[in-house]
Design a protein around this motif. Structure first.
Motif, PDB file in Angstrom:
ATOM      1  N   ASP A   1     -29.436  10.414  31.583  1.00  0.00           N
ATOM      2  CA  ASP A   1     -30.047  11.036  32.760  1.00  0.00           C
ATOM      3  C   ASP A   1     -30.548  12.426  32.395  1.00  0.00           C
ATOM      4  OD1 ASP A   1     -30.851  12.070  35.132  1.00  0.00           O
ATOM      5  OD2 ASP A   1     -29.001  11.619  36.224  1.00  0.00           O
ATOM      6  N   ARG A   2     -31.843  12.512  32.198  1.00  0.00           N
ATOM      7  CA  ARG A   2     -32.426  13.771  31.729  1.00  0.00           C
ATOM      8  C   ARG A   2     -32.431  14.865  32.779  1.00  0.00           C
ATOM      9  NH1 ARG A   2     -35.268  13.994  26.840  1.00  0.00           N
ATOM     10  NH2 ARG A   2     -34.924  12.056  25.735  1.00  0.00           N
ATOM     11  N   ARG A   3     -32.087  14.515  33.999  1.00  0.00           N
ATOM     12  CA  ARG A   3     -32.011  15.566  35.034  1.00  0.00           C
ATOM     13  C   ARG A   3     -30.745  16.395  34.872  1.00  0.00           C
ATOM     14  NH1 ARG A   3     -32.460  11.439  39.848  1.00  0.00           N
ATOM     15  NH2 ARG A   3     -30.850  10.639  38.466  1.00  0.00           N
ATOM     16  N   THR A   4     -29.814  15.941  34.011  1.00  0.00           N
ATOM     17  CA  THR A   4     -28.538  16.647  33.899  1.00  0.00           C
ATOM     18  C   THR A   4     -28.541  17.701  32.788  1.00  0.00           C
ATOM     19  OG1 THR A   4     -27.626  14.947  32.443  1.00  0.00           O
ATOM     20  CG2 THR A   4     -27.268  14.652  34.802  1.00  0.00           C
ATOM     21  N   PHE A   5     -29.645  17.829  32.080  1.00  0.00           N
ATOM     22  CA  PHE A   5     -29.718  18.874  31.048  1.00  0.00           C
ATOM     23  C   PHE A   5     -31.176  19.232  30.821  1.00  0.00           C
ATOM     24  CE2 PHE A   5     -29.619  14.720  29.055  1.00  0.00           C
ATOM     25  CZ  PHE A   5     -30.753  14.744  28.258  1.00  0.00           C
ATOM     26  N   GLY A   6     -31.396  20.391  30.236  1.00  0.00           N
ATOM     27  CA  GLY A   6     -32.774  20.789  29.952  1.00  0.00           C
ATOM     28  C   GLY A   6     -32.808  21.943  28.977  1.00  0.00           C
ATOM     29  N   ALA A   7     -33.931  22.057  28.288  1.00  0.00           N
ATOM     30  CA  ALA A   7     -34.093  23.115  27.296  1.00  0.00           C
ATOM     31  C   ALA A   7     -34.932  24.233  27.894  1.00  0.00           C
ATOM     32  CB  ALA A   7     -34.790  22.559  26.058  1.00  0.00           C
ATOM     33  N   SER A   8     -34.678  25.444  27.435  1.00  0.00           N
ATOM     34  CA  SER A   8     -35.548  26.543  27.858  1.00  0.00           C
ATOM     35  C   SER A   8     -35.598  27.630  26.797  1.00  0.00           C
ATOM     36  CB  SER A   8     -35.069  27.136  29.185  1.00  0.00           C
ATOM     37  OG  SER A   8     -33.772  27.670  29.041  1.00  0.00           O
ATOM     38  N   GLY A   9     -36.753  28.273  26.731  1.00  0.00           N
ATOM     39  CA  GLY A   9     -36.895  29.480  25.937  1.00  0.00           C
ATOM     40  C   GLY A   9     -36.878  30.658  26.891  1.00  0.00           C
ATOM     41  N   THR A  10     -36.792  31.861  26.334  1.00  0.00           N
ATOM     42  CA  THR A  10     -36.810  33.062  27.170  1.00  0.00           C
ATOM     43  C   THR A  10     -38.056  33.865  26.818  1.00  0.00           C
ATOM     44  OG1 THR A  10     -34.425  33.104  27.057  1.00  0.00           O
ATOM     45  CG2 THR A  10     -35.491  35.112  27.815  1.00  0.00           C
ATOM     46  N   VAL A  11     -38.709  34.405  27.836  1.00  0.00           N
ATOM     47  CA  VAL A  11     -39.868  35.254  27.575  1.00  0.00           C
ATOM     48  C   VAL A  11     -39.375  36.547  26.931  1.00  0.00           C
ATOM     49  CG1 VAL A  11     -41.805  36.520  28.569  1.00  0.00           C
ATOM     50  CG2 VAL A  11     -41.143  34.283  29.504  1.00  0.00           C
ATOM     51  N   LEU A  12     -39.849  36.793  25.718  1.00  0.00           N
ATOM     52  CA  LEU A  12     -39.394  37.959  24.956  1.00  0.00           C
ATOM     53  C   LEU A  12     -40.372  39.121  25.078  1.00  0.00           C
ATOM     54  CD1 LEU A  12     -38.410  36.039  21.692  1.00  0.00           C
ATOM     55  CD2 LEU A  12     -36.908  36.683  23.582  1.00  0.00           C
TER      56      LEU A  12
ATOM     57  N   VAL B   1     -24.225   2.634  21.143  1.00  0.00           N
ATOM     58  CA  VAL B   1     -25.228   3.289  21.988  1.00  0.00           C
ATOM     59  C   VAL B   1     -25.212   4.799  21.791  1.00  0.00           C
ATOM     60  CG1 VAL B   1     -26.076   3.589  24.348  1.00  0.00           C
ATOM     61  CG2 VAL B   1     -24.878   1.471  23.715  1.00  0.00           C
ATOM     62  N   GLY B   2     -26.382   5.352  21.525  1.00  0.00           N
ATOM     63  CA  GLY B   2     -26.526   6.807  21.474  1.00  0.00           C
ATOM     64  C   GLY B   2     -27.411   7.285  22.609  1.00  0.00           C
ATOM     65  N   THR B   3     -28.718   7.033  22.437  1.00  0.00           N
ATOM     66  CA  THR B   3     -29.700   7.496  23.420  1.00  0.00           C
ATOM     67  C   THR B   3     -29.352   7.066  24.849  1.00  0.00           C
ATOM     68  OG1 THR B   3     -31.362   7.372  21.684  1.00  0.00           O
ATOM     69  CG2 THR B   3     -32.187   7.476  23.928  1.00  0.00           C
ATOM     70  N   GLY B   4     -28.975   5.820  25.007  1.00  0.00           N
ATOM     71  CA  GLY B   4     -28.695   5.284  26.344  1.00  0.00           C
ATOM     72  C   GLY B   4     -27.427   5.849  26.973  1.00  0.00           C
ATOM     73  N   LEU B   5     -26.656   6.584  26.192  1.00  0.00           N
ATOM     74  CA  LEU B   5     -25.452   7.227  26.731  1.00  0.00           C
ATOM     75  C   LEU B   5     -25.702   8.726  26.914  1.00  0.00           C
ATOM     76  CD1 LEU B   5     -22.352   7.193  27.386  1.00  0.00           C
ATOM     77  CD2 LEU B   5     -21.966   7.560  24.939  1.00  0.00           C
ATOM     78  N   TRP B   6     -25.922   9.412  25.806  1.00  0.00           N
ATOM     79  CA  TRP B   6     -26.014  10.877  25.843  1.00  0.00           C
ATOM     80  C   TRP B   6     -27.229  11.352  26.623  1.00  0.00           C
ATOM     81  CZ3 TRP B   6     -21.396  11.635  24.698  1.00  0.00           C
ATOM     82  CH2 TRP B   6     -20.764  10.974  23.638  1.00  0.00           C
ATOM     83  N   LEU B   7     -28.325  10.588  26.529  1.00  0.00           N
ATOM     84  CA  LEU B   7     -29.572  11.025  27.161  1.00  0.00           C
ATOM     85  C   LEU B   7     -29.903  10.147  28.372  1.00  0.00           C
ATOM     86  CD1 LEU B   7     -31.621  11.559  23.836  1.00  0.00           C
ATOM     87  CD2 LEU B   7     -30.193  13.201  25.061  1.00  0.00           C
TER      88      LEU B   7
END
Ligand SMILES: *Cc1c(COP(=O)(O)O)cnc(C)c1O
Length: 371
Positions: free
Chosen positions: A217-228, A209-215
């Motif tokens: 619960d998507r509420r526990t991580f998130g991506a963001s960019g910074t306004v430059l 298992v990959g996706t079903g483990l690492w991903l």
């Protein structure tokens, strides 16, 4: 100023522990971009969880896992004849997958053979020895250090047919006089695994298992960019690589571009006519400078002002709507398996995805944000 993955470390760890504890025999998969987290970080988690075995995709990935994991490593890509010819393939605490008759025969002749998992053909038909070929390799099979059999199974499709295919493959193997101690499977639900265990109580099931483990619960991580950068643009101002005329508003430059995997269109199987129509509509919106971006701010999805650049994206906030300030993070919905981050923060409160794209590409197609 980076394109960043923010992980709520304790919450993510709790999810990993829960998934691992409720899936006996689970073999975590660490491959590709490490599901966005990177192989080394996932390897540390496997050590913390106390897992005995992890699976990598290809031999080249063993080294990155070894930085933090000492246990057994399964290479899921089948061993190839050219590898055998190139040199010794038996590594310490490494299991190799065999999916071809000639490779199996060659390994049976080695003085120091690797530990072997026999990949059987499945409804995916990616790799695997077909049942018809098994009788011819019965002798070779008895001569290799066989750990178990493996099947890479579909994610969707007729589930009854999928589980039946596993039973048939096991029966075919048994008919050759070889009964594997373990059966390593991919993409079976816990109910399907329980059902298989009842049918084959003598075989240990090892779900990979990959996706079903690492991903999980998507509420526990998130991506963001910074306004430059942020600047006002008047109506009809030519902007961007394509010098398209802009509507009036605020032009935002945010970290996160094609090098990070932002704004790439993913291959998508079985989308059908509706998918094509949607893609065409997205293309039309793009022409008008209105393609939705994966970035959002204050609950609103922001729109691309230009094609994504390599490390940044240009977004347009229409006039009359307040715009984020320079330095503010903009949450970004990403497909983790194709995203590369400049930095990972393990102590952060994550940004909730508004609509996270599926990492099982083609199972649930996401074309909305990508063009
Ligand atoms: C990638 C892979 C997996 C893990 O797939 P997920 O969908 O990420 O769980 C399992 N088995 C094989 C053979 C794979 O290649």
């Amino acid at each position: 100023m980076t394109f960043r993955l923010s992980i709520d470390g304790p919450a993510w760890d709790r999810t990993l522990r829960e998934v691992y504890d409720r899936s006996p025999g689970l073999v975590p998969v660490i491959k590709g971009n490490g599901y966005g987290f990177g192989a080394a970080l996932l390897a540390t988690r496997c050590t913390q969880l106390g897992v005995p075995t992890v699976a990598v995709g290809v031999p080249a990935e063993i080294a990155s896992v070894r930085t933090a994991f000492d246990g057994e490593v399964l290479v899921m890509a089948p061993l190839r004849m050219d590898e055998l010819i190139a040199g010794p393939v038996a590594g310490s605490r490494v299991l190799r997958t065999i999916a071809q008759v000639e490779v199996l025969r060659a390994v049976a002749e080695l003085s120091v053979p690797p530990w072997v998992l026999l990949e059987l053909d499945s409804p995916v038909h990616r790799h695997g020895i077909s049942p018809a070929d098994l009788p011819a390799v019965a002798t070779a099979l008895r001569r290799v250090p066989l750990v178990g059999a493996a099947m890479h199974l579909p994610i969707g499709g007729n589930r009854r047919a999928v589980t039946q295919s596993v039973l048939r493959a096991v029966s075919a193997l048994r008919a050759t006089g070889v009964l594997p101690e373990s059966l390593w499977v991919s993409h079976l639900s816990s109910d399907e695994i329980d059902w298989l265990k009842r049918q084959e109580p003598g075989i240990v099931i090892r779900p990979r298992v990959g996706t079903g483990l690492w991903l999980a619960d998507r509420r526990t991580f998130g991506a963001s960019g910074t306004v430059l950068d942020a600047r006002a643009v008047p109506e009809h101002q030519p902007i961007g690589y394509r010098q398209r005329r802009s509507a009036s508003g605020t032009l935002i430059v945010v970290s996160g571009g094609t090098a990070h995997g932002v704004g790439l269109r993913a291959g998508c199987a079985g989308g059908g006519r509706l998918h094509l129509i949607r893609a065409a509509m997205a293309g039309a919106a793009h022409g008008a400078g209105l393609a939705p971006s994966p970035f959002h701010w204050a609950g609103n999805r922001l729109r691309f002002a230009d094609v994504p650049h390599m490390q940044v994206s240009m977004l347009l906030i229409p006039a009359g709507i307040s715009a984020p300030a320079v330095g503010e993070p903009l949450a970004c919905d990403v497909r983790m398996t194709v995203t590369t981050f400049d930095g990972i923060d393990l102590s952060a409160v994550s940004h909730r995805p508004v609509q996270a794209p599926s990492d099982h590409i083609g199972v649930r197609c996401e074309s909305r944000f990508e063009w």
